[in-house]
Design an enzyme around this catalytic site. Structure first.
Site, PDB file in Angstrom:
ATOM      1  N   GLU A  58       0.889  -1.176   0.000  1.00  0.00           N
ATOM      2  CA  GLU A  58       0.000   0.000   0.000  1.00  0.00           C
ATOM      3  C   GLU A  58       0.913   1.208   0.000  1.00  0.00           C
ATOM      4  O   GLU A  58       1.557   1.520   1.010  1.00  0.00           O
ATOM      5  CB  GLU A  58      -0.914  -0.033   1.222  1.00  0.00           C
ATOM      6  CG  GLU A  58      -2.147   0.839   1.064  1.00  0.00           C
ATOM      7  CD  GLU A  58      -1.937   2.247   1.596  1.00  0.00           C
ATOM      8  OE1 GLU A  58      -1.670   3.151   0.778  1.00  0.00           O
ATOM      9  OE2 GLU A  58      -2.028   2.432   2.809  1.00  0.00           O
ATOM     10  N   GLU A  96       3.819  13.283  -4.351  1.00  0.00           N
ATOM     11  CA  GLU A  96       3.175  13.134  -3.052  1.00  0.00           C
ATOM     12  C   GLU A  96       3.928  13.986  -2.032  1.00  0.00           C
ATOM     13  O   GLU A  96       5.060  13.666  -1.658  1.00  0.00           O
ATOM     14  CB  GLU A  96       3.160  11.673  -2.610  1.00  0.00           C
ATOM     15  CG  GLU A  96       2.436  11.474  -1.282  1.00  0.00           C
ATOM     16  CD  GLU A  96       2.428  10.034  -0.810  1.00  0.00           C
ATOM     17  OE1 GLU A  96       1.393   9.579  -0.311  1.00  0.00           O
ATOM     18  OE2 GLU A  96       3.475   9.369  -0.919  1.00  0.00           O
ATOM     19  N   CYS A 148      -2.322   8.855   3.709  1.00  0.00           N
ATOM     20  CA  CYS A 148      -2.194   8.544   2.284  1.00  0.00           C
ATOM     21  C   CYS A 148      -3.479   8.816   1.524  1.00  0.00           C
ATOM     22  O   CYS A 148      -3.472   8.972   0.295  1.00  0.00           O
ATOM     23  CB  CYS A 148      -1.769   7.088   2.101  1.00  0.00           C
ATOM     24  SG  CYS A 148      -2.922   5.890   2.829  1.00  0.00           S
TER      25      CYS A 148
END
Length: 485
Positions: A252, A388, A286
């Site tokens: 993940e 990110e 996230c």
């Protein structure tokens, strides 16, 4: 503030690292050393795997009712100490204590309860074959062995237990490595395991750095599966290291999540939800929204309301129950987020609020604080749009057509989740289908049903987690065929 000195947890005992080396872990709100964390190496990981291997035959053969009872006991003890764990999580990670109390620790408790009860209601597939040879075939889901579990620093206990709970529920033993930045609640959880009567060696926790303890765990020949949550860069490294070993992987990874807002929404409700989805946990989730695409007809109104709400999202001492946002996890991460904001400002972006615009409260001095930051005027190729950032930074732009907004929303290498705001059900169904992400929340955010698959597309990871998906990952499906005469 008193310092905590942690130990590894191996075979049901607290043991110091073999090399006697420790890392400093700082309180993000003050920048002061808060704990000493073992800097474990390969030898510590080898010891932990050996204990897990020794515990596996007995644990994997225990009835599901026994495993369920122990896990429910773990949940009960953890719940009885919720305030204690929430305080430690807030101090260790920098999140507001209200967030730790309302989200992190309750979800850790629920992870154990969910999988403890899930395993009591599993039904295996079976079929009868008619023909020249008659046979009964059925499936057995067998525990895999020792699971290697590596969890991140943003939701420390929440995500560590999301891995431990299914691993042991389905009969595996495990060796876990939490983030070296946020190890304290994992350490405290070990005492809960012993109090609940979890057999020694079923769960082992080794603390340390990724290149040392983490890589040793990933590469260990007796660890057949790895569950990792963290950066795409590290996920790629894990995939590279394990490729020759044919290990099962659940990765993940990163996200660069879009929020799409159409003109028919209730702006008050939508702005409030988008503020939470953008800045909760300092933007260090996230699943946080980091790009907002607003229909051109309401763009100016939305932007003005959003900036005002962002300025009202109170930043300060995480122990203050009136604070909405705490400190970033580390000085290094603070510099990373700050660098992206400065890059945006120097490359044509407009910083409406936050870093460089608004003054922080006096009690934020000394910690790693950044106020909610809103940026407009960037092109889609900007690193602030593509990368990110993992902090309280949101880039906002407008759109006119569905085709335009889908191209923008899908135009990054990540595909973890998205939020969609509209009252038009047909539009919601159509746009959701075309978004290249693992989860789409429509008119809500972070509503989680643990029975539903969770994971990402593209560079956001490999595999899914949930009740059924976790069962398939943490077990091997064996077909047994019995001839009927």
């Amino acid at each position: 503030m008193s310092r905590h000195q942690l130990s590894n947890f191996i075979g049901g005992k607290f043991v110091d690292p073999i090399n006697s080396a420790y890392l400093d872990s700082c309180n993000p709100a003050t920048g002061q050393v808060f704990a000493k964390v073992p800097r474990s190496g390969k030898e510590d990981v080898d010891d932990a795997v050996s204990c897990a291997l020794k515990a596996f035959p007995s644990w994997s053969e225990q009835p599901t009712q026994f495993r369920s009872k122990v896990m429910l006991k773990i949940a009960d003890i953890l719940e009885s100490r919720l305030d204690e764990f929430a305080k430690l999580e807030s101090q260790d990670q920098g999140k507001p204590i209200t967030v730790a109390k309302a989200i992190d620790i309750p979800r850790a408790i629920y992870n154990f309860r969910f999988f403890a009860t899930y395993i009591l209601h599993m039904v295996e597939e079976q079929r009868t074959l008619d023909g020249p040879i008659r046979a009964l075939s059925y499936v057995q889901h067998m525990p895999v062995g020792v699971a290697g579990l590596i969890s991140p620093w943003n939701l420390p206990l929440y995500l560590l237990t999301w891995k431990i709970a299914p691993a042991i529920a389905f009969g595996n033993t495990c060796v876990a490595k939490p983030s070296e930045l946020t190890s304290l609640t994992a350490y405290k959880l070990c005492g809960v395991f012993n109090e609940a009567g979890l057999p020694p060696g079923v769960v082992n926790i080794v603390f340390g750095l990724g290149p040392d303890a983490g890589e040793a765990l990933v590469c260990h020949p007796e660890v057949p599966l790895i569950s990792f949550t963290g950066s795409t860069l590290v996920g790629n490294r894990i995939a590279e290291l394990t490729a020759p070993m044919c290990k099962k992987l659940s990765l993940e990874l990163g996200g660069k999540n879009a929020g799409i807002v159409y003109e028919d929404v209730d702006l008050d409700e939508c702005v409030d939800a988008c503020i939470r989805s953008s800045f909760s946990n300092q933007g260090e989730i996230c699943l946080c929204t980091s790009r907002l695409y607003i229909h051109h007809s309401i763009y100016n109104d939305f932007l003005n309301r959003f900036v005002t709400a962002a300025r009202n999202f109170r930043v300060g001492d995480p122990s203050d129950p009136n604070v909405n946002m705490g400190a970033l996890v580390s000085a290094q991460h603070y510099e990373k987020v700050k660098g992206y904001i400065e890059l945006a400002a120097s490359s044509g972006g407009v910083v409406h609020c936050g870093l460089g615009v608004d003054e922080l409260p006096q009690d934020c001095r000394g910690g790693h604080y950044i106020a909610p930051t809103v940026i407009t005027g960037l092109t889609e190729s900007s690193p602030c749009i593509q990368d990110e950032i993992f902090g309280p930074v949101v880039c906002i732009s407008s759109f006119q057509t569905d085709e335009e907004v889908l191209k923008k929303a899908n135009g990054v290498r990540y595909g973890l989740c998205a939020t969609l705001w509209t009252k038009d059900v047909n539009r919601a169904l159509t746009i959701s289908r075309k978004l290249r992400v693992g989860t789409v929340w429509t008119n809500c955010w972070l509503v989680r049903d643990l029975h539903m698959p969770f994971g990402g597309m593209k560079m956001s990871g490999v595999g899914r987690e949930s009740g059924a998906d976790s069962k398939h990952f943490f077990t091997e499906a064996k077909t047994v065929c019995l001839r009927i005469k």
